[in-house]
Design a protein around this motif. Sequence first.
Motif, PDB file in Angstrom:
ATOM      1  N   SER A   1      45.520  43.337  42.053  1.00 27.58           N
ATOM      2  CA  SER A   1      45.358  43.044  40.625  1.00 27.58           C
ATOM      3  C   SER A   1      44.248  43.896  40.029  1.00 27.58           C
ATOM      4  CB  SER A   1      45.044  41.568  40.412  1.00 27.58           C
ATOM      5  OG  SER A   1      46.099  40.778  40.893  1.00 27.58           O
ATOM      6  N   GLN A   2      43.175  44.034  40.784  1.00 24.91           N
ATOM      7  CA  GLN A   2      42.085  44.885  40.295  1.00 24.91           C
ATOM      8  C   GLN A   2      42.545  46.328  40.131  1.00 24.91           C
ATOM      9  OE1 GLN A   2      38.377  44.273  42.564  1.00 24.91           O
ATOM     10  NE2 GLN A   2      39.621  42.847  43.752  1.00 24.91           N
ATOM     11  N   GLN A   3      43.268  46.808  41.144  1.00 23.59           N
ATOM     12  CA  GLN A   3      43.775  48.183  41.071  1.00 23.59           C
ATOM     13  C   GLN A   3      44.690  48.369  39.861  1.00 23.59           C
ATOM     14  OE1 GLN A   3      43.047  50.812  42.681  1.00 23.59           O
ATOM     15  NE2 GLN A   3      41.922  50.125  44.472  1.00 23.59           N
ATOM     16  N   ASP A   4      45.543  47.376  39.628  1.00 16.65           N
ATOM     17  CA  ASP A   4      46.458  47.460  38.465  1.00 16.65           C
ATOM     18  C   ASP A   4      45.680  47.544  37.162  1.00 16.65           C
ATOM     19  OD1 ASP A   4      48.540  47.359  40.179  1.00 16.65           O
ATOM     20  OD2 ASP A   4      49.024  45.232  39.857  1.00 16.65           O
ATOM     21  N   LEU A   5      44.649  46.707  37.059  1.00 14.29           N
ATOM     22  CA  LEU A   5      43.832  46.726  35.839  1.00 14.29           C
ATOM     23  C   LEU A   5      43.117  48.061  35.681  1.00 14.29           C
ATOM     24  CD1 LEU A   5      42.265  43.157  35.778  1.00 14.29           C
ATOM     25  CD2 LEU A   5      43.900  44.101  34.160  1.00 14.29           C
TER      26      LEU A   5
ATOM     27  N   ILE B   1      39.428  38.742  36.199  1.00 14.58           N
ATOM     28  CA  ILE B   1      40.654  39.552  36.123  1.00 14.58           C
ATOM     29  C   ILE B   1      41.419  39.213  34.845  1.00 14.58           C
ATOM     30  CG2 ILE B   1      42.860  40.075  37.245  1.00 14.58           C
ATOM     31  CD1 ILE B   1      40.516  41.145  38.803  1.00 14.58           C
ATOM     32  N   HIS B   2      41.514  37.907  34.576  1.00 12.44           N
ATOM     33  CA  HIS B   2      42.245  37.477  33.382  1.00 12.44           C
ATOM     34  C   HIS B   2      41.508  37.907  32.112  1.00 12.44           C
ATOM     35  CE1 HIS B   2      45.153  35.440  31.095  1.00 12.44           C
ATOM     36  NE2 HIS B   2      44.471  34.329  30.841  1.00 12.44           N
ATOM     37  N   ALA B   3      40.188  37.792  32.127  1.00 14.62           N
ATOM     38  CA  ALA B   3      39.389  38.179  30.949  1.00 14.62           C
ATOM     39  C   ALA B   3      39.531  39.679  30.674  1.00 14.62           C
ATOM     40  CB  ALA B   3      37.922  37.828  31.181  1.00 14.62           C
ATOM     41  N   ILE B   4      39.493  40.475  31.749  1.00 14.47           N
ATOM     42  CA  ILE B   4      39.670  41.935  31.564  1.00 14.47           C
ATOM     43  C   ILE B   4      41.060  42.219  31.015  1.00 14.47           C
ATOM     44  CG2 ILE B   4      39.875  44.134  32.797  1.00 14.47           C
ATOM     45  CD1 ILE B   4      37.683  43.080  34.720  1.00 14.47           C
ATOM     46  N   GLY B   5      42.059  41.508  31.532  1.00 17.74           N
ATOM     47  CA  GLY B   5      43.435  41.695  31.038  1.00 17.74           C
ATOM     48  C   GLY B   5      43.553  41.374  29.561  1.00 17.74           C
TER      49      GLY B   5
ATOM     50  N   MET C   1      34.647  34.909  45.460  1.00 19.37           N
ATOM     51  CA  MET C   1      34.146  33.932  44.488  1.00 19.37           C
ATOM     52  C   MET C   1      34.006  34.585  43.110  1.00 19.37           C
ATOM     53  SD  MET C   1      34.075  31.265  46.145  1.00 19.37           S
ATOM     54  CE  MET C   1      33.316  30.216  44.914  1.00 19.37           C
ATOM     55  N   VAL C   2      33.493  35.826  43.136  1.00 14.83           N
ATOM     56  CA  VAL C   2      33.309  36.538  41.866  1.00 14.83           C
ATOM     57  C   VAL C   2      34.654  36.856  41.231  1.00 14.83           C
ATOM     58  CG1 VAL C   2      32.444  38.663  40.821  1.00 14.83           C
ATOM     59  CG2 VAL C   2      31.103  37.487  42.545  1.00 14.83           C
ATOM     60  N   LEU C   3      35.641  37.183  42.085  1.00 18.93           N
ATOM     61  CA  LEU C   3      36.929  37.600  41.552  1.00 18.93           C
ATOM     62  C   LEU C   3      37.772  36.415  41.112  1.00 18.93           C
ATOM     63  CD1 LEU C   3      37.776  40.437  44.057  1.00 18.93           C
ATOM     64  CD2 LEU C   3      36.842  40.618  41.774  1.00 18.93           C
ATOM     65  N   GLY C   4      37.176  35.267  41.061  1.00 23.10           N
ATOM     66  CA  GLY C   4      37.872  34.146  40.454  1.00 23.10           C
ATOM     67  C   GLY C   4      38.890  33.533  41.374  1.00 23.10           C
ATOM     68  N   GLY C   5      38.405  32.882  42.399  1.00 18.69           N
ATOM     69  CA  GLY C   5      39.304  32.144  43.282  1.00 18.69           C
ATOM     70  C   GLY C   5      40.235  33.023  44.069  1.00 18.69           C
TER      71      GLY C   5
ATOM     72  N   LEU D   1      32.623  48.343  39.886  1.00 17.04           N
ATOM     73  CA  LEU D   1      31.601  47.452  40.455  1.00 17.04           C
ATOM     74  C   LEU D   1      32.269  46.243  41.116  1.00 17.04           C
ATOM     75  CD1 LEU D   1      28.588  46.734  40.804  1.00 17.04           C
ATOM     76  CD2 LEU D   1      28.697  45.606  38.574  1.00 17.04           C
ATOM     77  N   LEU D   2      33.290  45.687  40.432  1.00 18.26           N
ATOM     78  CA  LEU D   2      34.014  44.535  40.991  1.00 18.26           C
ATOM     79  C   LEU D   2      34.678  44.905  42.318  1.00 18.26           C
ATOM     80  CD1 LEU D   2      35.695  42.981  37.823  1.00 18.26           C
ATOM     81  CD2 LEU D   2      34.027  41.878  39.299  1.00 18.26           C
TER      82      LEU D   2
END
Length: 1401
Positions: free
Chosen positions: A724-728, A632-636, A714-718, A706-707
């Motif tokens: 947050s995904q929707q916001d991105l 999430i942070h990397a995409i941001g 685990m994939v979504l980073g803890g 896909l995410l």
Amino acid sequence: MAAGLAERSCLELNVAARGPPRRVQEVVFTPPGTAPLPAGRYGDSAGGFCYQESGQLAAVTRNRFVRWTTSGDTVELVEESLDVNLLNNAVRFRIQGCPFLPGGVHLCEVQSHLVVLLITGQTVHRLLLPHPARMYRSELITESQMQSVFTDIGKINFRDPVNYYVIPSVPGLASNSVASAAWLSSEGEALFALPSASGGIFVLKLPPHDAPGTVSVVELKQSSVVQRFLTGWMPTAIRGDCGPSDLPISLSVHCLDHDAFLFALCQDHKLRMWSYKDQMCLMVADLLEFMPVSRDLRLAAGTGHRLRLAFSQSLGLYLGVYMHAPKRGQFCVFQLVSTESNRYSLDHISSLFSSQETLVDFALTSAEIWALWHNEENQTVVKYINFEQNVAGQWNQVFVQPLPEEEVTVRHDQDPRETYLEYLFTPGRFTNAAIQKALQIFSQGTETHMDLTWDELKKEVTLAVENEFQGSVTEYECSLEEFWQLQVEFWSKLYACCLQYQEALSRPLALHLNPYTNMVCLLKKGSLSFLVPCSLVDHLYLLSNEHLLTEDDAAIFDDLEMSRDVVCLVQCLRLIGESISMEMAFIMEMACSRLQPPEKAAEQILEDLIANDTENVMEDIHSKLQEIRNPIHAIGVLIREMDYETDADMERGESSTTGPHHLNMRMNLSQLYGSGTAVNVVCWGVCKIATIRFLICRDLLILQQLLLRLEDPMVLGGGQLFQSQQDLLHRTSPLLLSYYLIRWASQCLASDVPIDTLESNLQHLSVLELADTTALTPHKLVSSPQTIVELFFQEVARKHIISRLFLQPNTSLAETSLNWPHLITAIVADFLPLLWPSNPSFLFPECLMGSCQYTQLQEYIRLLQPWCHVNMGSCCFMMGRCYLVMGEGHKALDCFCQAASEVGREEFLDRLIQPEEGEIVSTPRLQYYNKVLRLLDMVGLPELVIQLAALAVMESADDWRSQATLRTCIFKHHLDLGHNSEAYVALTQNPDPSRQLDCLRQLVVVLCERSQLQDLVEFPYVNLHNEVVGIIESHARAVDLMTHNYYELLYAFHIYRHNYRKAGTVMFEYGMRLGREVRTLRGLQKQGNCFLAAINCLRLIRPEYAWIVQPASGAVYERPGASPKRSHDGECTAVPATRQIEILELEDLERECVLARIRLTLVQHDLSTAAVAGNSTPEETVALLVRAGLFDTAVTLCQTFKLPLTPIFEGLTFKCIKLQLGGEAAQAEAWDWLAANQLSALVTTKESSATDEAWRLLSSYLERYPSQNSLYHRCVINKLLAHGIPLPNWLINSYKKVDAAELLRLYLNYDLLEEAVDLVLEYVDAVLGKGHRYFGIEFPLSATAPMVWLPYTAIDQLLQALRESTTNHYNVVLYEKLHDKMEDYQQKVSVATRDHLYRRN
């Protein structure tokens, strides 16, 4: 933060020419004494030259360079500039039969000249051109166009022996080497270094162009320092044994103050350094010592080696050597080191290996090597490396412009023609030259297509394919499928031709590196491209996998973990991008074009990817995602790197150009990067970035979908939140649409605008008061079609960006020399926010509006509106402007109304409503409505003005001034449209009395002009009655009576309201003015009608109220605005005192009516009297009637106005006299006026004459109109006797009966003694009873009858007169007869008196 630019990859930006080929000046020269060589002896080559001051901001040669290409015996030189468009900037030399050596073009710059040195297989040439600094007096570059150094090339004398020389056969030019070098000595001599046929080098020297001298040849010997001069054509022996091993393969020269070092890289892999001045070899270095070498390599001739020099004032001279070996190559960089006693050596700096086979060219700076190869697939490969910093030997990639697709995919639902045309003519794919050449081949040379514009070329291509198609189809009927297939076949044939020529023209020949600005260009066969640094995100996405894996993570971000996450994320995106088929990509393209949510399209593509995943790509992506610690942070982070959204404060700060900068500085910047070339580069850079970023966002959206599917904590980073995904996801979607929009704009061509449209647009903008803003200047029509982004950059954005980069306080660029990589990066980075849809700046759409690009603007807003919520009102306003120009007024009005809600919130709309000086400031929305109303008014759409003004009225409930303005506006346009009732309503609702009165005045005038008088009369005019009457009266009194009918209008107005007295007054005044001012037959007719109307009005009133006030004469009217009346000497005449009011009753009006009717009768009888009759008094009219012979009419007039008939009888008598004395003409004329008078029936046996009729008329008048004391008889007789006319018997008899005594007195007055005596005798007889009735005596003398008498006084006067004229015997007889008669009468009187007295007693 992102690392510096130094170690990033680069992008190639191709300047694809869309205009017709430039005009090239042709020069052909055949040197004497040469035998033609085959043109294909040497390959094509290219090169470039930079001016020394090309990096200086204040230099005339700033950002200017010359590039050249050779082909056979022809060289074409083109001068390019990034700042101004150079005129006459291309020249083509053809030296017949003498092919150019590859690289055989050298340019040298001296103080006053640019010297071109040319080397062919047989000759050397020198051309002197004026230096640009000498061509312009001013050092300031302020014009958008300048003359090139090649402008006056036609004036140069190429045949002057001073400027060319044929290479002598001894020593002769080596056939197996194409090396050459040329330079100018400090004395101005031109020197040419060439490989000798016998090995070694010979130098050919031309004397200075302005000094006499001879050509000399010096041969540089490796074995000794002895020199031999070979002059002219004298062959001499060559000393020593020079084997072919020392044949130079590559030559370079480094000039010193009074010497030149000549470096020769020879076949024996050795580098030799010569001093030209001393003609000795100063150094020999074996280069095989610096590379892994085999025996085969040492024995083989080094034919593929290359040598380049780079000089730096601080670092000295660098030598770059490319050592060619089969299957590999190596670059070695050396620094030249000098020791004591003039000894030199090479200091090895770096060795760099490369696996590419064919090196085309390389360029060297004191820090970098740029290299151009062709790989095994004959594709272009460009790389560069910083040999000082890059210890690992890792080359940086340059992403070259790929060739267009080999095939165009045409779906069955597409039209082949449209699809191919769109693909061929999309900016950036094919050059004009390639399409023209392909068209020539496709048309089989039947027509020549030269100098065609982009649009003309499009038509010609369509026509050519259609002609080929029709010529090949033999069957009359074919199915739609066959027709479609045939079309595809012919279009693909043309496309293959275009591709072939595009490939040929895109073949790179050389690299051109400007050491002063660090600009690197790729020189191609038919074009030029620039290499610019790649941004971080694009660099990561475009980098090949092997390079991405070796990318130093720490170089990307300060946070090492974050860097690794981003690299892994980009690898996932690459995996997705490589898996997407053309059909899948099309889904996203269509979603953006059709305004569908990109998230849905990404979801569909993901489903297709999963369904068609045969290579387990999804697993690879999944495993890569596992490596990302915080996706999430990397995409941001990635989204932040690609987002160009700025806030309004930052934009306002950037646009400010205030600062303590010198005027020269600002003027120097006025044209910086303003040429067509620079505009193309910047805008193509924006297009490339938008294209790449669109793909990144597309892949990122798919990855996010896909995410969301995985939903693995685990994939979504803890355990990142789903939210947050929707916001991105919702941040990525607008990003993708923004880049789609910028890419579309970068490929959308601007339209040429006709002059009348431009002028109309300027008028509209002046109404909106936008014409002088920075965003809008009239669009210059250009031969090469621009995209709308290029248009925006050239007209608006460039000035903003340059001022921000150079004129802002604390700017780092202000005083430095120009650095191309930094500047182009900064310009593109500043340009993107100006194009970014969600930024407050609205300059781009504003520029499109100002340049009349309405269709493009509509499409831009269509693509923008559904998702972008910034500047929504401004977009609506722009859409309204487009609809207005397209003639869709009602749609425009809807848009303008929608935009109103955003007024006060958006910068563009705020600028739109800035009040003028002195303008009363109302609310922002009302100011906005006011501007739009002016615009609609100017365009001529009154219905829309009314609708919008009605809306605005509701907004302005508390502002009576605005209400008044808007109501006036509504009134005016209703009136213009003929909506009289609505106009009246608007007028009555106007809160401003003065404006109301103005509107009322206008209503009256306009309705009168349109003859819509019924409406005007029937309006109720509540509380405005007196004002209307006043307006109509003032107009009635101020305008011409015969052309306007204001009096009749006023009459109708009063009649409609049953105000008969005022109606009568109006018509009476009208009639009086007609008599005074319109003295014509028609005027008198109208006057009569007016008086009749006035009488009718008074007859409708009760008798006691049937009166009017006598209207004042015309001079007394106090008309507002009338000029003062002046006397003949120019003084203002005194205003007449207020006169007494005069009341006119019905009888007075009837008399005036009679007078008017009689005047009309007079004028109908005699038109010449019209001028005086119109305003004549009754007395004057009688005189005119008598003169015209209208005696009956005159009598009527006299009786009406109780005037004596004396003038009538006098006039008639005079006419009788004239007739009696006149001839036949007078008789004939008399019948006209006689016929106008009523004569009593006539009984006669013979025809009567006009004279007889006149006398009869006179007789009848005397009988008909008796007068007191026989006044009329007396005046008739007086007139006759005065003219000496004998009295007619009827007149005498008539008058005897009335007043014989007066007749006697008249005879005496005119001395008619005989007639007097006869009258007295008859009179006495009548008194005595004989014929007494003829004298009107009822009872003659008798004692019983009443008393009788005689005019004794007159008789005595007669007797006296006869007594005094005794000289005349006849008078004596008369006297005695009269005397006797009187005696007899006296006796009879005495008897009768006595008898009478007797009877009384």
